[in-house]
Write an enzyme that holds these catalytic residues in place. Structure first.
Site, mmCIF file in Angstrom:
data_model
loop_
_atom_site.group_PDB
_atom_site.id
_atom_site.type_symbol
_atom_site.label_atom_id
_atom_site.label_comp_id
_atom_site.label_asym_id
_atom_site.label_seq_id
_atom_site.Cartn_x
_atom_site.Cartn_y
_atom_site.Cartn_z
ATOM 1 N N LYS A 164 1.149 -1.296 0.081
ATOM 2 C CA LYS A 164 -0.089 0.013 0.086
ATOM 3 C C LYS A 164 0.580 1.664 -0.206
ATOM 4 O O LYS A 164 2.340 1.579 0.148
ATOM 5 C CB LYS A 164 -0.593 -0.647 0.846
ATOM 6 C CG LYS A 164 -0.043 -0.552 2.772
ATOM 7 C CD LYS A 164 -1.163 -0.555 3.290
ATOM 8 C CE LYS A 164 -0.399 -0.342 4.789
ATOM 9 N NZ LYS A 164 -0.536 -0.869 6.111
ATOM 10 N N ARG B 270 -10.143 -1.257 14.450
ATOM 11 C CA ARG B 270 -9.295 -0.188 13.418
ATOM 12 C C ARG B 270 -10.725 -0.614 12.688
ATOM 13 O O ARG B 270 -11.766 -0.399 12.822
ATOM 14 C CB ARG B 270 -8.470 -0.246 13.366
ATOM 15 C CG ARG B 270 -8.004 0.646 12.153
ATOM 16 C CD ARG B 270 -6.242 0.746 11.951
ATOM 17 N NE ARG B 270 -6.049 -0.252 11.337
ATOM 18 C CZ ARG B 270 -4.644 -0.435 10.082
ATOM 19 N NH1 ARG B 270 -4.107 0.726 11.400
ATOM 20 N NH2 ARG B 270 -4.455 -1.441 10.479
ATOM 21 N N TYR C 203 16.637 30.364 6.509
ATOM 22 C CA TYR C 203 15.084 31.165 6.714
ATOM 23 C C TYR C 203 15.678 31.045 8.608
ATOM 24 O O TYR C 203 15.674 30.639 9.264
ATOM 25 C CB TYR C 203 13.926 30.012 6.836
ATOM 26 C CG TYR C 203 13.566 30.926 5.214
ATOM 27 C CD1 TYR C 203 12.607 31.863 4.830
ATOM 28 C CD2 TYR C 203 12.995 29.585 5.034
ATOM 29 C CE1 TYR C 203 12.370 31.700 3.414
ATOM 30 C CE2 TYR C 203 12.557 29.246 3.582
ATOM 31 C CZ TYR C 203 12.094 30.652 2.979
ATOM 32 O OH TYR C 203 11.493 30.587 1.681
HETATM 33 C C1 LIG Z 1 0.193 -2.700 6.562
HETATM 34 C C2 LIG Z 1 -0.395 -3.405 6.793
HETATM 35 C C3 LIG Z 1 0.491 -4.536 7.338
HETATM 36 C C4 LIG Z 1 1.727 -4.376 6.650
HETATM 37 O O1 LIG Z 1 2.657 -4.284 8.396
HETATM 38 P P1 LIG Z 1 3.925 -3.480 8.462
HETATM 39 O O2 LIG Z 1 3.619 -3.220 10.256
HETATM 40 O O3 LIG Z 1 3.920 -2.443 7.820
HETATM 41 O O4 LIG Z 1 4.615 -4.818 8.480
HETATM 42 C C5 LIG Z 1 -0.458 -5.934 7.263
HETATM 43 N N1 LIG Z 1 -1.354 -5.818 7.929
HETATM 44 C C6 LIG Z 1 -2.463 -4.577 7.067
HETATM 45 C C7 LIG Z 1 -3.712 -4.530 7.319
HETATM 46 C C8 LIG Z 1 -2.197 -3.037 7.172
HETATM 47 O O5 LIG Z 1 -2.926 -2.679 6.984
#
Ligand SMILES: *Cc1c(COP(=O)(O)O)cnc(C)c1O
Length: 347
Positions: free
Chosen positions: A37, A131, A247
């Site tokens: 993602k 969540r 700055y």
């Molecule tokens: C982002 C995510 C992961 C990966 O998590 P990391 O901590 O980056 O390894 C796995 N599962 C879900 C549902 C996520 O949202």
């Protein structure tokens, strides 16, 4: 078309990416997928997918349908899951693209039953994070009956800590797994993998550690850095003792100094929190960051640095663990913040 050189460079080590993925598979005691993602945590999801698929990774996770669409066509034999599930505007994409929604609520389950044409899906069950995901009671209460579930997931809230919540979530997930028929089950992210093979189930979903992040001490020494940002010197200038740089005139030269002005700034994800501790390297020599970070510029103290000139590339100090500790951003933020002005160069 005019060929315009990219002003910033992100060197990316594909061998380290693949080695990290292999280590995570072994450490987790389960097949490792990959969370890609947010454009592969800023590295470029398409390239990450290509390198990992070539190494044998078969299960990938993105957040949204737009991210899924951007990855088409998928490499052969690869499955893609969309973590945000299916909202009212997503049904056409979800029916058309070769990807599965991760259904997160009773509402989404109903939507997929009505509009999914019987296609397979994944399901997220919430085991205590509050969540995304169906509550355990909802999942066990018949809400999922008759669905073709490929992967049953849950997500750990505190895997990067030695928290009692981990064992509670593990027990809750094991109980749900026994009650809900699915082709495979998946609980652990990068930090969850480090908690041991009990957390592995059938499939793990690392993100951070693939890209060189170290989520827990168990991964120290095993996970290799993948991302190396580089910035270019626009100007080298002599600053006499007593004059200030940048700055707000927050840094004043104590002696006659040479300052390298480089082309990175907070718009590229190099935020003001680096002030005081940030730096870069040129041919093995250290250049401390001086003054404020601007939107597209920073200044480094290059006094005594041999041979530095306009156009030279500086390697930013960007070891994820050390940088996170000194600047206060998480390793996730250090990766996902890296902006679009970087040309991504894979080795
Ligand atoms: C982002 C995510 C992961 C990966 O998590 P990391 O901590 O980056 O390894 C796995 N599962 C879900 C549902 C996520 O949202």
């Amino acid at each position: 078309m005019i060929d315009i050189a990219s002003p910033l460079r992100l060197r990316l080590d594909s061998a380290a990416l693949v080695d990290n993925w292999r280590w995570l598979g072994t450490a987790g005691g389960a097949e490792a997928g990959a969370a890609i993602k947010a454009d592969g945590y800023g590295l470029g999801a398409r390239a990450v997918m290509r390198h990992l698929a070539a190494a044998g990774c078969r299960h990938f996770f993105v957040a949204t349908w737009a991210e899924a669409a951007a990855l088409m066509p998928l490499p052969a034999g690869v499955s893609l899951s969309v973590l945000h599930g299916v909202g009212t505007e997503d049904l056409i994409a979800a029916r058309t693209l070769p990807a599965r929604p991760v259904l997160n609520s009773v509402e989404q389950v109903r939507r997929w039953r009505d509009g999914g044409e019987g296609r397979p899906c994944d399901v997220m069950v919430d085991t205590g994070m509050n969540r995304l995901g169906l509550r355990v009671e909802e999942a066990r209460g018949g809400a999922l009956d008759g669905l073709a579930i490929e992967t049953l997931l849950s997500h750990l809230a505190s895997a990067d800590e030695d928290s009692a919540q981990n064992e509670r979530q593990l027990a809750a997930f094991a109980a749900v797994r026994d009650a809900i028929p699915a082709r495979r089950t998946s609980l652990a992210n990068s930090a969850g993998i480090c908690l041991g093979t009990d957390y592995g189930f059938d499939l793990t979903r690392p993100g951070l550690a693939l890209y060189g992040g170290v989520p827990r001490r168990e991964a120290e020494g095993a996970i290799r850095q993948v991302v190396f940002p580089e910035t270019r010197v626009l100007q080298v200038r002599d600053v006499p003792a007593g004059e200030a740089v940048g700055y707000g005139a927050t840094w004043t030269a104590r002696c006659d100094s040479r300052i390298a002005v480089a082309n990175i700034g907070y718009a590229d994800g190099y935020l003001r929190c680096h002030v005081g501790t940030g730096g870069a390297r040129f041919a093995g020599q250290a250049l401390p960051l001086v003054g404020r970070v601007s939107m597209d510029l920073v200044a480094f103290d290059a006094s005594g640095v041999d041979g530095l000139a306009e156009g030279d590339w500086l390697a930013l100090d960007y070891d994820l663990v050390a940088t996170s500790a000194r600047c206060g951003l998480s390793q996730y933020e250090l990766l996902t913040g890296l902006g679009n002005r970087f040309a991504r160069h894979w080795s």
